[in-house]
Design a protein around this motif. Structure first.
Motif, mmCIF file in Angstrom:
data_model
loop_
_atom_site.group_PDB
_atom_site.id
_atom_site.type_symbol
_atom_site.label_atom_id
_atom_site.label_comp_id
_atom_site.label_asym_id
_atom_site.label_seq_id
_atom_site.Cartn_x
_atom_site.Cartn_y
_atom_site.Cartn_z
ATOM 1 N N PHE A 1 0.856 -1.180 0.000
ATOM 2 C CA PHE A 1 0.000 0.000 0.000
ATOM 3 C C PHE A 1 0.894 1.232 0.000
ATOM 4 O O PHE A 1 1.791 1.347 0.838
ATOM 5 N N TRP A 2 0.654 2.143 -0.933
ATOM 6 C CA TRP A 2 1.510 3.304 -1.120
ATOM 7 C C TRP A 2 0.671 4.510 -1.524
ATOM 8 O O TRP A 2 -0.521 4.395 -1.780
ATOM 9 N N SER A 3 1.323 5.645 -1.595
ATOM 10 C CA SER A 3 0.655 6.876 -2.010
ATOM 11 C C SER A 3 1.617 7.729 -2.836
ATOM 12 O O SER A 3 2.821 7.737 -2.582
ATOM 13 N N THR A 4 1.059 8.444 -3.779
ATOM 14 C CA THR A 4 1.876 9.334 -4.606
ATOM 15 C C THR A 4 2.462 10.476 -3.791
ATOM 16 O O THR A 4 3.473 11.046 -4.171
ATOM 17 N N SER A 5 1.836 10.804 -2.664
ATOM 18 C CA SER A 5 2.302 11.911 -1.824
ATOM 19 C C SER A 5 3.224 11.468 -0.692
ATOM 20 O O SER A 5 3.623 12.275 0.140
ATOM 21 N N CYS A 6 3.584 10.198 -0.660
ATOM 22 C CA CYS A 6 4.419 9.640 0.410
ATOM 23 C C CYS A 6 5.862 9.544 -0.071
ATOM 24 O O CYS A 6 6.160 8.735 -0.952
ATOM 25 N N PRO A 7 6.780 10.362 0.502
ATOM 26 C CA PRO A 7 8.179 10.327 0.055
ATOM 27 C C PRO A 7 8.831 8.950 0.183
ATOM 28 O O PRO A 7 9.572 8.523 -0.697
ATOM 29 N N GLY A 8 8.557 8.237 1.271
ATOM 30 C CA GLY A 8 9.123 6.904 1.462
ATOM 31 C C GLY A 8 8.609 5.919 0.424
ATOM 32 O O GLY A 8 9.358 5.050 -0.045
ATOM 33 N N CYS A 9 7.349 6.060 0.048
ATOM 34 C CA CYS A 9 6.754 5.177 -0.961
ATOM 35 C C CYS A 9 7.430 5.390 -2.317
ATOM 36 O O CYS A 9 7.769 4.431 -3.015
ATOM 37 N N VAL A 10 7.596 6.657 -2.673
ATOM 38 C CA VAL A 10 8.215 6.999 -3.958
ATOM 39 C C VAL A 10 9.669 6.537 -3.984
ATOM 40 O O VAL A 10 10.148 5.986 -4.983
ATOM 41 N N LYS A 11 10.355 6.691 -2.860
ATOM 42 C CA LYS A 11 11.745 6.254 -2.751
ATOM 43 C C LYS A 11 11.874 4.730 -2.888
ATOM 44 O O LYS A 11 12.870 4.219 -3.398
ATOM 45 N N GLU A 12 10.858 4.011 -2.451
ATOM 46 C CA GLU A 12 10.880 2.552 -2.456
ATOM 47 C C GLU A 12 10.565 1.957 -3.840
ATOM 48 O O GLU A 12 10.881 0.788 -4.103
ATOM 49 N N ILE A 13 9.978 2.713 -4.734
ATOM 50 C CA ILE A 13 9.566 2.199 -6.043
ATOM 51 C C ILE A 13 10.714 1.523 -6.794
ATOM 52 O O ILE A 13 10.541 0.403 -7.292
ATOM 53 N N PRO A 14 11.919 2.123 -6.900
ATOM 54 C CA PRO A 14 13.004 1.433 -7.612
ATOM 55 C C PRO A 14 13.403 0.098 -6.965
ATOM 56 O O PRO A 14 13.771 -0.848 -7.686
ATOM 57 N N VAL A 15 13.307 -0.001 -5.656
ATOM 58 C CA VAL A 15 13.605 -1.262 -4.952
ATOM 59 C C VAL A 15 12.597 -2.330 -5.373
ATOM 60 O O VAL A 15 12.971 -3.470 -5.687
ATOM 61 N N LEU A 16 11.327 -1.949 -5.400
ATOM 62 C CA LEU A 16 10.282 -2.898 -5.781
ATOM 63 C C LEU A 16 10.395 -3.275 -7.256
ATOM 64 O O LEU A 16 10.206 -4.437 -7.623
ATOM 65 N N GLU A 17 10.699 -2.296 -8.089
ATOM 66 C CA GLU A 17 10.841 -2.553 -9.522
ATOM 67 C C GLU A 17 11.992 -3.527 -9.784
ATOM 68 O O GLU A 17 11.853 -4.472 -10.564
ATOM 69 N N ALA A 18 13.130 -3.316 -9.122
ATOM 70 C CA ALA A 18 14.281 -4.212 -9.283
ATOM 71 C C ALA A 18 13.931 -5.624 -8.807
ATOM 72 O O ALA A 18 14.287 -6.616 -9.460
ATOM 73 N N LEU A 19 13.241 -5.727 -7.680
ATOM 74 C CA LEU A 19 12.839 -7.032 -7.158
ATOM 75 C C LEU A 19 11.888 -7.719 -8.127
ATOM 76 O O LEU A 19 12.019 -8.915 -8.397
ATOM 77 N N ASP A 20 10.944 -6.975 -8.659
ATOM 78 C CA ASP A 20 9.982 -7.532 -9.604
ATOM 79 C C ASP A 20 10.704 -8.103 -10.827
ATOM 80 O O ASP A 20 10.381 -9.200 -11.284
ATOM 81 N N GLN A 21 11.679 -7.388 -11.333
ATOM 82 C CA GLN A 21 12.441 -7.856 -12.494
ATOM 83 C C GLN A 21 13.230 -9.131 -12.158
ATOM 84 O O GLN A 21 13.268 -10.055 -12.958
ATOM 85 N N LYS A 22 13.845 -9.176 -10.984
ATOM 86 C CA LYS A 22 14.633 -10.342 -10.566
ATOM 87 C C LYS A 22 13.774 -11.588 -10.375
ATOM 88 O O LYS A 22 14.214 -12.700 -10.640
ATOM 89 N N MET A 23 12.566 -11.403 -9.864
ATOM 90 C CA MET A 23 11.752 -12.536 -9.436
ATOM 91 C C MET A 23 10.686 -12.967 -10.443
ATOM 92 O O MET A 23 9.926 -13.899 -10.167
ATOM 93 N N GLN A 24 10.620 -12.318 -11.598
ATOM 94 C CA GLN A 24 9.563 -12.636 -12.565
ATOM 95 C C GLN A 24 9.523 -14.115 -12.934
ATOM 96 O O GLN A 24 8.448 -14.692 -13.038
ATOM 97 N N SER A 25 10.672 -14.726 -13.130
ATOM 98 C CA SER A 25 10.700 -16.125 -13.557
ATOM 99 C C SER A 25 10.216 -17.087 -12.465
ATOM 100 O O SER A 25 9.848 -18.224 -12.755
ATOM 101 N N SER A 26 10.187 -16.627 -11.221
ATOM 102 C CA SER A 26 9.760 -17.483 -10.106
ATOM 103 C C SER A 26 8.246 -17.504 -9.939
ATOM 104 O O SER A 26 7.719 -18.306 -9.182
ATOM 105 N N GLY A 27 7.552 -16.589 -10.625
ATOM 106 C CA GLY A 27 6.108 -16.488 -10.463
ATOM 107 C C GLY A 27 5.700 -15.510 -9.377
ATOM 108 O O GLY A 27 4.520 -15.230 -9.191
ATOM 109 N N PHE A 28 6.683 -14.980 -8.628
ATOM 110 C CA PHE A 28 6.400 -13.990 -7.588
ATOM 111 C C PHE A 28 5.876 -12.722 -8.252
ATOM 112 O O PHE A 28 6.338 -12.324 -9.316
ATOM 113 N N ARG A 29 4.931 -12.076 -7.600
ATOM 114 C CA ARG A 29 4.298 -10.895 -8.162
ATOM 115 C C ARG A 29 4.218 -9.780 -7.133
ATOM 116 O O ARG A 29 4.041 -10.041 -5.945
#
Length: 167
Positions: free
Chosen positions: A60-88
């Protein structure tokens, strides 16, 4: 010895706040109900029960939350790494977010994982989300394996996801 009442008051406030968050009652779910749905930004109705069988992350995130916006690249990198595992990863924008701003953020930050908007606030309420970001790691069995309020450390999150995938 002079007593600094202002300092004591601030310290008492901080201790009270920390105590509240540590001991606050959680009315959130322990198992994701199969009938729980969320609307993606692309207009799809995503049934969370249909994800059972593979682990996933609901954040759960918000466009107005600095920590949420900062975390997006971490989540994006994880999503790319884990795609083949079926993790979403499913990012759920808060009810007060504006759909046009969510879409703009998704484009600006290159978010390729699923992004949804909890317009009704029902999902936020069901998961008892009080602060953003708040994330849930959900196991293949549909049970919540971890809940985190605040930003994830990239290495810690990746390890937890790898452990979750192993079962």
């Amino acid at each position: 010895m002079k007593l600094d009442t202002k300092g004591i008051a601030i310290l008492a406030f901080i201790i009270g706040l920390l105590t509240f968050f540590v001991f606050m009652p959680s009315k959130g779910v322990m198992h994701v109900p199969e009938a729980m749905n969320v609307q993606t930004l692309d207009g799809e109705k995503l049934n969370l029960g249909s994800l059972q069988g593979k682990p996933y992350m609901l954040t759960f995130w918000s466009t107005s939350c600095p920590g949420c916006v900062k975390e997006i690249p971490v989540l994006e990198a994880l999503d790319q790494k884990m795609q083949s595992s079926g993790f979403r990863i499913i990012g759920v924008a808060m009810p007060y977010d504006v759909p046009a701003e969510i879409k703009a953020m998704r484009t600006q930050k290159g978010m390729t994982y699923t992004v949804a908007h909890d317009q009704s606030g029902e999902l936020t309420k069901q998961f008892d989300v009080r602060v953003t970001p708040t994330s849930f790691l959900i196991g293949a069995d549909g049970n919540i394996a971890a809940r985190k309020m605040g930003e994830w450390d990239a290495a810690e999150l990746e390890q937890k996801v790898r452990d979750l995938i192993k079962g």
